[in-house]
Motif scaffolding. Structure first.
Motif, PDB file in Angstrom:
ATOM      1  N   TYR A 174       0.833  -1.209   0.000  1.00 22.42           N
ATOM      2  CA  TYR A 174       0.000   0.000   0.000  1.00 22.42           C
ATOM      3  C   TYR A 174       0.868   1.260   0.000  1.00 22.42           C
ATOM      4  O   TYR A 174       0.536   2.265  -0.628  1.00 22.42           O
ATOM      5  N   LYS A 175       1.998   1.206   0.733  1.00 20.92           N
ATOM      6  CA  LYS A 175       2.900   2.346   0.745  1.00 20.92           C
ATOM      7  C   LYS A 175       3.525   2.568  -0.628  1.00 20.92           C
ATOM      8  O   LYS A 175       3.770   3.712  -1.030  1.00 20.92           O
ATOM      9  N   LYS A 176       3.817   1.464  -1.335  1.00 24.07           N
ATOM     10  CA  LYS A 176       4.431   1.597  -2.651  1.00 24.07           C
ATOM     11  C   LYS A 176       3.409   2.072  -3.687  1.00 24.07           C
ATOM     12  O   LYS A 176       3.706   2.956  -4.502  1.00 24.07           O
ATOM     13  N   ALA A 177       2.240   1.458  -3.693  1.00 24.17           N
ATOM     14  CA  ALA A 177       1.214   1.777  -4.693  1.00 24.17           C
ATOM     15  C   ALA A 177      -0.161   1.730  -4.026  1.00 24.17           C
ATOM     16  O   ALA A 177      -0.779   0.662  -3.962  1.00 24.17           O
ATOM     17  N   PRO A 178      -0.641   2.839  -3.477  1.00 22.17           N
ATOM     18  CA  PRO A 178      -1.905   2.813  -2.727  1.00 22.17           C
ATOM     19  C   PRO A 178      -3.115   2.418  -3.568  1.00 22.17           C
ATOM     20  O   PRO A 178      -3.904   1.563  -3.155  1.00 22.17           O
ATOM     21  N   LYS A 179      -3.257   3.029  -4.730  1.00 26.04           N
ATOM     22  CA  LYS A 179      -4.455   2.769  -5.527  1.00 26.04           C
ATOM     23  C   LYS A 179      -4.536   1.327  -6.031  1.00 26.04           C
ATOM     24  O   LYS A 179      -5.564   0.657  -5.857  1.00 26.04           O
ATOM     25  N   PRO A 180      -3.488   0.805  -6.689  1.00 24.07           N
ATOM     26  CA  PRO A 180      -3.582  -0.607  -7.124  1.00 24.07           C
ATOM     27  C   PRO A 180      -3.803  -1.572  -5.965  1.00 24.07           C
ATOM     28  O   PRO A 180      -4.567  -2.537  -6.091  1.00 24.07           O
ATOM     29  N   THR A 181      -3.138  -1.298  -4.833  1.00 26.76           N
ATOM     30  CA  THR A 181      -3.304  -2.185  -3.685  1.00 26.76           C
ATOM     31  C   THR A 181      -4.742  -2.165  -3.183  1.00 26.76           C
ATOM     32  O   THR A 181      -5.331  -3.210  -2.850  1.00 26.76           O
ATOM     33  N   THR A 182      -5.356  -0.962  -3.143  1.00 22.59           N
ATOM     34  CA  THR A 182      -6.741  -0.847  -2.692  1.00 22.59           C
ATOM     35  C   THR A 182      -7.697  -1.556  -3.647  1.00 22.59           C
ATOM     36  O   THR A 182      -8.601  -2.287  -3.217  1.00 22.59           O
TER      37      THR A 182
END
Length: 245
Positions: free
Chosen positions: A94-102
């Motif tokens: 989530y820290k690296k890529a918030p939107k894709p992770t969400t």
């Protein structure tokens, strides 16, 4: 928003076909952490047709290692460790890529709920099919008979455990009763033993004083006897000396 970090990669080697020197430089600026803010490139002796950049805060092998540990904890039924690793991996991604992770998380939750719903539906469907297959009284009687046998086994098991508990309780009560009966005797014997030891100590102390008195008297008596012997020997020596003169 944190520190801005610049990465530089340089490649300097001759061409494999014409042996002309090739010099390539690639620049990447990371700001904020985990996000590529700007890229640039320089080339000499060749032309850069295409390039791509990614930022890894840890080596790519680390993700494989975490995935392996996650699967191992799940297969070994260590759900506490699985939950801890899963949360750590999710927060890191989530820290690296918030939107894709969400988005991926929402899709995974929807798929999980859908799978559970389908499993429950299939199980209910199979259960209904089993009851529908038992359409005659013979099959129903067989099912009821098996249920009754299972209940009988359960009742016998409960009865046996209840008897074991009752036997253990009776044994504990008997031991407590014996303890209450023996405790006064033990205490009484302890008092008698303490009195005997006290009497022996008194006698021993009296005996010590008597022995000390006897020893003192014997010492005085020995001193007197030694003094008498000494004076007697002295007088004998004096008489013998006078006779000689």
């Amino acid at each position: 928003m944190g520190t801005e970090t610049q990465y530089v990669a340089e490649f300097d080697e001759p061409c494999h076909k014409c042996a002309n020197p090739i010099d390539l430089k690639f620049y990447v600026w990371e700001y904020p952490t985990g996000v590529i803010n700007y890229t640039d490139e320089e080339s000499s002796g060749a032309e850069v047709i295409d390039s791509g950049f990614n930022i890894y805060n840890a080596p790519p092998e680390e993700s494989y290692h975490e995935a392996i540990e996650l699967i191992k904890s799940l297969l070994s039924f260590r759900f506490d460790k699985f939950s801890e690793l899963f949360v750590d991996i999710w927060i890191s991604n989530y820290k690296k890529a918030p939107k894709p992770t969400t988005i991926i998380s929402i899709i995974g939750i929807v798929l999980g709920i859908t799978s559970i719903g389908m499993s429950i539906h299939q199980a209910e469907k199979k259960r209904s099919a089993i009851f529908q297959e038992a359409h005659n009284y013979k099959d129903q009687y067989k099912i009821l008979k098996e249920t009754e046998d299972n209940l009988d086994h359960l009742a016998r098991f409960i009865s046996s455990k209840k008897a074991e508990i009752q036997t253990t309780q009776e044994l504990i009560e008997n031991l407590e009763k014996k303890k209450s009966e023996l405790e006064p005797i033990v205490n009484a014997r302890q008092e008698v033993i303490d009195a005997i030891f006290l009497q022996q100590r008194k006698q021993l102390e009296e005996g010590i004083w008597v022995e000390r008195g006897i020893s003192f008297l014997l010492g005085i008596l020995a001193s007197l006897i030694a003094s008498l012997i000494w004076h007697f020997v002295s007088r004998l020596r004096k008489r013998s000396e006078k006779n000689i003169i």
